[in-house]
Motif scaffolding. Structure first.
Motif, short mmCIF file in Angstrom:
data_model
loop_
_atom_site.label_atom_id
_atom_site.label_comp_id
_atom_site.label_asym_id
_atom_site.label_seq_id
_atom_site.Cartn_x
_atom_site.Cartn_y
_atom_site.Cartn_z
N TYR B 53 -1.31 7.15 39.66
CA TYR B 53 -0.17 7.94 40.36
C TYR B 53 -0.37 7.78 41.81
N GLN B 54 -1.25 7.19 42.44
CA GLN B 54 -1.53 7.22 43.65
C GLN B 54 -0.45 6.47 44.55
N GLY B 55 0.24 5.59 43.96
CA GLY B 55 1.38 4.84 44.49
C GLY B 55 2.69 6.01 44.77
N ARG B 56 2.78 6.54 43.98
CA ARG B 56 3.93 7.57 43.92
C ARG B 56 3.86 8.82 44.81
N VAL B 57 2.67 9.25 44.71
CA VAL B 57 1.96 10.24 45.83
C VAL B 57 2.21 9.83 47.40
N PHE B 58 1.87 8.48 47.56
CA PHE B 58 1.88 7.95 48.78
C PHE B 58 3.42 7.79 49.32
N ALA B 59 4.21 7.25 48.36
CA ALA B 59 5.63 7.02 48.62
C ALA B 59 6.28 8.42 48.97
N THR B 60 5.79 9.57 48.40
CA THR B 60 6.36 10.95 48.72
C THR B 60 5.92 11.34 50.13
N ALA B 61 4.70 11.34 50.29
CA ALA B 61 3.96 11.60 51.51
C ALA B 61 4.60 10.91 52.73
N ARG B 62 5.01 9.67 52.62
CA ARG B 62 5.59 8.78 53.31
C ARG B 62 6.94 9.27 53.80
N ARG B 63 7.66 9.95 53.04
CA ARG B 63 9.01 10.46 53.32
C ARG B 63 8.85 11.78 54.29
N TYR B 64 7.68 12.31 54.45
CA TYR B 64 7.55 13.56 55.41
C TYR B 64 6.59 13.34 56.44
N ALA B 65 5.60 12.33 56.40
CA ALA B 65 4.77 12.12 57.40
C ALA B 65 4.85 10.69 57.81
N ARG B 66 4.91 10.70 59.46
CA ARG B 66 5.14 9.31 59.99
C ARG B 66 3.85 8.51 60.01
N ARG B 67 2.66 8.90 60.66
CA ARG B 67 1.45 8.22 60.84
C ARG B 67 0.81 7.99 59.43
N GLU B 68 0.08 6.80 59.49
CA GLU B 68 -0.37 6.64 58.11
C GLU B 68 -1.81 7.48 57.84
N SER B 69 -2.21 7.93 59.14
CA SER B 69 -3.59 8.71 58.74
C SER B 69 -2.97 9.92 58.19
N GLU B 70 -1.86 10.58 58.87
CA GLU B 70 -1.40 11.83 57.98
C GLU B 70 -0.98 11.48 56.49
N VAL B 71 -0.44 10.35 56.35
CA VAL B 71 -0.07 10.18 54.88
C VAL B 71 -1.29 10.22 53.97
N GLU B 72 -2.33 9.40 54.36
CA GLU B 72 -3.62 9.42 53.73
C GLU B 72 -4.36 10.84 53.68
N ASP B 73 -4.11 11.70 54.54
CA ASP B 73 -4.72 13.04 54.68
C ASP B 73 -3.70 13.70 53.60
N ILE B 74 -2.49 13.76 53.45
CA ILE B 74 -1.65 14.42 52.34
C ILE B 74 -2.01 13.90 50.93
N ALA B 75 -2.16 12.38 50.78
CA ALA B 75 -2.27 12.35 49.49
C ALA B 75 -3.77 12.74 49.01
N GLN B 76 -4.73 12.67 49.70
CA GLN B 76 -6.02 12.99 49.36
C GLN B 76 -6.19 14.59 49.23
N GLU B 77 -5.16 15.44 50.04
CA GLU B 77 -5.35 16.56 49.48
C GLU B 77 -4.54 16.87 48.29
N VAL B 78 -3.45 16.39 48.05
CA VAL B 78 -2.65 16.34 46.68
C VAL B 78 -3.64 16.05 45.52
N PHE B 79 -4.48 14.98 45.70
CA PHE B 79 -5.35 14.77 44.35
C PHE B 79 -6.64 15.72 44.48
N ILE B 80 -6.89 16.05 45.34
CA ILE B 80 -8.15 17.19 45.30
C ILE B 80 -7.67 18.66 44.76
N LYS B 81 -6.29 18.94 45.35
CA LYS B 81 -5.68 20.09 44.68
C LYS B 81 -5.70 19.99 43.42
#
Lengths: 102, 217
Positions: B53-81
């Protein structure tokens, strides 16, 4: 400028360019190492911290109450305290009467 | 090399120009089996779920965050949560829906925590963006929705929206989800979603008006 049309055009542009689903290399490994690094939540530790804090507060309140009671007793025992003065004032006529009797 | 990754020697040698499909341990097990294993203390069973599911989470995060580092942080937080809350997953809905709900809520928290200055004027538009806008003003039909400039422009407009307005516009108008779906994703009541959608459209129109004023007046 027709703002409604601009709104529709821009939304269509966003729909036409969906974000990519590419992921960084070995992202899942990074997640798993993060999960391994973070210790599992210990229920006793979760309870322990607030309980310790509550216990320390209780001890502090007990010590303060003890000190206050002790100081109040000591103040009452001191000569010229309010209690003694009050007692002397109340029994003053009686004492005078006894002195006259002598 | 990260631990657990197959060595190059162990990978099947591609026999044609197409990339080889490697066997990923755990990917042949269903989501239900993997989740049950994670719930029973087998943390390693979470890895195939991340991989799936990482691809879907990354695509969702890219809708809201511009920088790739922010996208990775969001995806990481999603999976840890997701890992921490997996015991609360009852299995009434597919795991993907549950994860996407978590992803949308994490993105909303991100938007609230990273509210940039939304009052900045539209003077820093690039040349292609200005050209696209000029074309739209002169002859709206000639301004194509497929243009890269239009995509960048809508990104700038969305950045100026409030977090709730951006979330609603993205889900309702860009992803074309229903009000009920948005209510399920966000946890807001249906009436609140409708009210926020109305306000979000008004907010967007106001921003577009400001853009037109900054540019042409």
């Amino acid at each position: 400028m027709n703002l409604n049309e601009l709104h529709a055009k821009l939304i269509a542009a966003a729909r036409n360019h969906p974000p990519g689903s590419q992921t960084p290399y070995a992202f899942e490994k990074r997640i798993m190492s993060r999960l391994k690094a973070s210790p599992a939540p210990n229920v006793w530790a979760l309870w322990g911290a607030p309980l310790w804090r509550a216990a320390l507060s209780c001890v502090a309140i007990t010590v303060l109450c003890g000190l206050w009671t002790f100081s109040a007793h000591r103040a009452a025992d001191e000569p010229g305290s309010f209690a003694q003065d009050f007692e002397a004032a109340v029994f003053a006529p009686l004492n005078e009467h006894l002195e006259d009797a002598w | 090399m990260p631990v657990g990754l197959p060595n190059n020697e162990n990978r099947p040698t591609p026999t044609c120009a197409f990339p080889a499909v490697w066997h990923i341990p755990g990917m042949d097990r269903s989501d239900e089996e993997l989740i049950a294993a994670v719930k029973n203390g087998d943390a390693a069973s979470f890895e195939p779920l991340v991989q799936k599911y990482q691809g879907r989470v990354f695509a969702t995060a890219r809708r809201y965050a511009r920088r790739e580092s922010e996208v990775e942080d969001i995806a990481q937080e999603v999976f840890i949560k997701a890992f921490q809350k997996i015991h609360g997953f009852r299995g009434d809905a597919p795991f993907e829906h549950w994860l996407m709900r978590l992803a949308v809520r994490t993105c909303f928290d991100f938007l609230r925590a990273h509210q940039r200055n939304r009052e900045t004027p539209f003077t820093e538009l690039t040349e292609p963006e200005t050209d696209w806008l000029d074309r739209f003003v002169v002859q709206p039909d000639t301004a194509s929705e497929d243009a890269e400039a239009a995509r960048l422009l809508v990104g700038k407009v969305l950045e100026r929206l409030s977090p709730s307005a951006r979330l609603v516009i993205t889900l309702l108008e860009i992803e074309e989800r229903s009000v009920k779906e948005i209510a399920a994703f966000t946890g807001w009541p249906v009436t609140l979603v409708k009210v926020r959608a109305f306000r979000a459209r008004a907010e967007m129109r106001k921003i577009l008006g400001r853009m037109a004023r900054d540019k042409y007046l």
